[in-house]
Design a protein around this motif. Structure first.
Motif, PDB file in Angstrom:
ATOM      1  N   TYR A   1       0.417   1.540  29.685  1.00 18.90           N
ATOM      2  CA  TYR A   1      -0.132   0.258  29.588  1.00 18.90           C
ATOM      3  C   TYR A   1      -1.981   0.877  29.554  1.00 18.90           C
ATOM      4  CZ  TYR A   1      -2.450  -3.720  29.754  1.00 18.90           C
ATOM      5  OH  TYR A   1      -2.932  -5.254  30.190  1.00 18.90           O
TER       6      TYR A   1
ATOM      7  N   PHE B   1      -5.276  -1.132  30.532  1.00 16.15           N
ATOM      8  CA  PHE B   1      -5.813  -2.661  31.049  1.00 16.15           C
ATOM      9  C   PHE B   1      -7.543  -2.115  29.839  1.00 16.15           C
ATOM     10  CE2 PHE B   1      -8.918  -4.595  33.474  1.00 16.15           C
ATOM     11  CZ  PHE B   1      -8.405  -6.310  33.595  1.00 16.15           C
TER      12      PHE B   1
ATOM     13  N   ASN C   1      -5.569  -3.392  26.681  1.00 11.75           N
ATOM     14  CA  ASN C   1      -4.919  -4.342  26.302  1.00 11.75           C
ATOM     15  C   ASN C   1      -3.645  -4.397  25.814  1.00 11.75           C
ATOM     16  OD1 ASN C   1      -3.519  -6.817  27.416  1.00 11.75           O
ATOM     17  ND2 ASN C   1      -4.619  -7.832  26.278  1.00 11.75           N
TER      18      ASN C   1
ATOM     19  N   GLU D   1       2.102  -3.123  33.348  1.00 12.31           N
ATOM     20  CA  GLU D   1       1.254  -4.470  33.056  1.00 12.31           C
ATOM     21  C   GLU D   1       0.814  -6.037  33.657  1.00 12.31           C
ATOM     22  OE1 GLU D   1       0.682  -6.922  29.007  1.00 12.31           O
ATOM     23  OE2 GLU D   1       1.844  -5.487  28.773  1.00 12.31           O
TER      24      GLU D   1
ATOM     25  N   ARG E   1      -2.447  -6.992  35.832  1.00 10.33           N
ATOM     26  CA  ARG E   1      -3.443  -7.924  34.917  1.00 10.33           C
ATOM     27  C   ARG E   1      -3.038  -9.073  36.147  1.00 10.33           C
ATOM     28  NH1 ARG E   1      -4.574  -7.938  30.053  1.00 10.33           N
ATOM     29  NH2 ARG E   1      -4.804  -9.561  30.182  1.00 10.33           N
TER      30      ARG E   1
END
Length: 337
Positions: free
Chosen positions: A19, A21, A24, A317, A321
């Motif tokens: 993943y 960031f 996204n 993820e 976040r």
């Protein structure tokens, strides 16, 4: 800090899930390499296309075994190759959140650190998140107010049972049975009944196409394999009953181990698990009715995740976040000897 990029990484025996960031977005690619001597020929999906088709002098395999890093150098190459596809400019350094199995030794933890800070990838900060914690977060389990939840992840080469209470894993067990063993069991069943040798890739296709467990509808597929006597290619129609027989050998082993595991759980926690249901995830849970079959065997209800093999990276993820969830990630530093 502004130059640092953040990634969530799940190194699996079958595939790497990453993943980003910054973008996204999650990416997935086969965790395989094809090599000829010391020379790497192909990595990722390209290497998987060569699996069971390559000549004898080309070796195609995964650098992971049973959810653990088996070959450090090859795993670093596989991860670096995928990271370059995601982001051509990796920057000065990145924050890398790895999902890791439980009960790792210091040497096994060091392997994850060296994958992110080796020959190709450098100056990266490493954080480790226990895989069952990431799975639980992905499936919406509230870890702060949790009287007892059970997470079952049926992966490519292993199955993990974990019980989480108040944000801590109190009991866990890992068994070496997963999707790859199911594929091999299907191949063995076809060899015994039809005297036909097929590859595990064909076995996997039959598993996903005809594996039904509870729903024993009449189904058949035409496959091409090698005749066990003549050694020549032969076409055969494979019954769905034979495919299910191969899958059930493995699923019954998983169910029996799960039943034994459930008997070890304290009664007050077992009560909460029975009321909430057992959370089921992993790539091998794509087999239709596997949750119903396990429920009939164990007597517990199951909550099947629709994330399948992406559950762990989805949990990473959410941790990346949400600052409040960062407490589940443990920073890892290389100690000087």
């Amino acid at each position: 800090m502004l130059l640092r990029k953040t990634y969530g990484i799940d190194l699996g025996s079958s595939s790497i899930k990453v993943y980003s960031f910054f973008k996204n977005k999650s990416y997935m690619e086969k965790n395989m390499l094809a090599s000829k001597g010391r020379r790497i020929i192909a990595v990722g999906n390209e290497a998987y296309d060569m699996f069971e088709k390559a000549p004898a002098d080309i070796v195609v395999n995964s650098p992971m075994a049973f959810g653990m890093i088996a070959n450090l150098e090859l795993q670093e190459i596989a991860l670096y190759s995928m990271m370059k596809k995601i982001d051509r400019f990796l920057g000065i350094g990145s924050d890398m959140f790895f999902s890791v199995p439980l009960d790792m030794t210091a040497i096994e933890k060091r392997a994850y650190y060296h994958v992110a800070n080796g020959h190709w990838l450098r100056q990266n900060r490493v954080y480790m998140v226990e895989a069952p914690i990431a799975d639980a977060i992905a499936m919406g389990v509230d870890l702060n107010k949790n009287a007892g939840s059970m997470i079952v992840n049926i992966g490519a080469q292993s199955t993990q049972f974990s019980v989480i209470t108040d944000g801590k894993i109190i009991i866990a067990r890992k068994i070496p049975i997963g999707g790859r063993q199911m594929n091999e069991a299907i191949c063995n069943e076809i060899r015994k009944r039809y005297n036909l040798q097929i590859g595990t890739r064909t076995g996997k296709r039959l598993k996903l196409a005809m594996g039904r467990l509870n729903d024993q509808r009449k189904d058949a597929r035409k496959v091409v394999g090698i005749d066990g006597i003549s050694g020549l290619p032969r076409e055969e129609v494979i019954s769905g009953y034979v495919v299910n027989a191969g899958i059930m050998n493995c699923v019954n082993e998983i169910a029996a181990e799960m039943k034994t595991f459930l008997e070890r759980i304290p009664p007050q926690i077992s009560y909460h698990i029975a009321r909430e249901g057992i959370f089921l995830t992993g790539g091998s849970t794509k087999i239709p009715y596997i949750d119903n079959y396990l429920a009939s065997y164990t007597g517990f209800s199951f909550r099947l995740s629709d994330l399948y093999e992406k559950a762990t990276v989805t949990g990473l993820e959410k941790i990346i976040r949400d600052r409040d969830m960062m407490k589940w990630a443990q920073p890892v530093k290389q100690r000087k000897l």
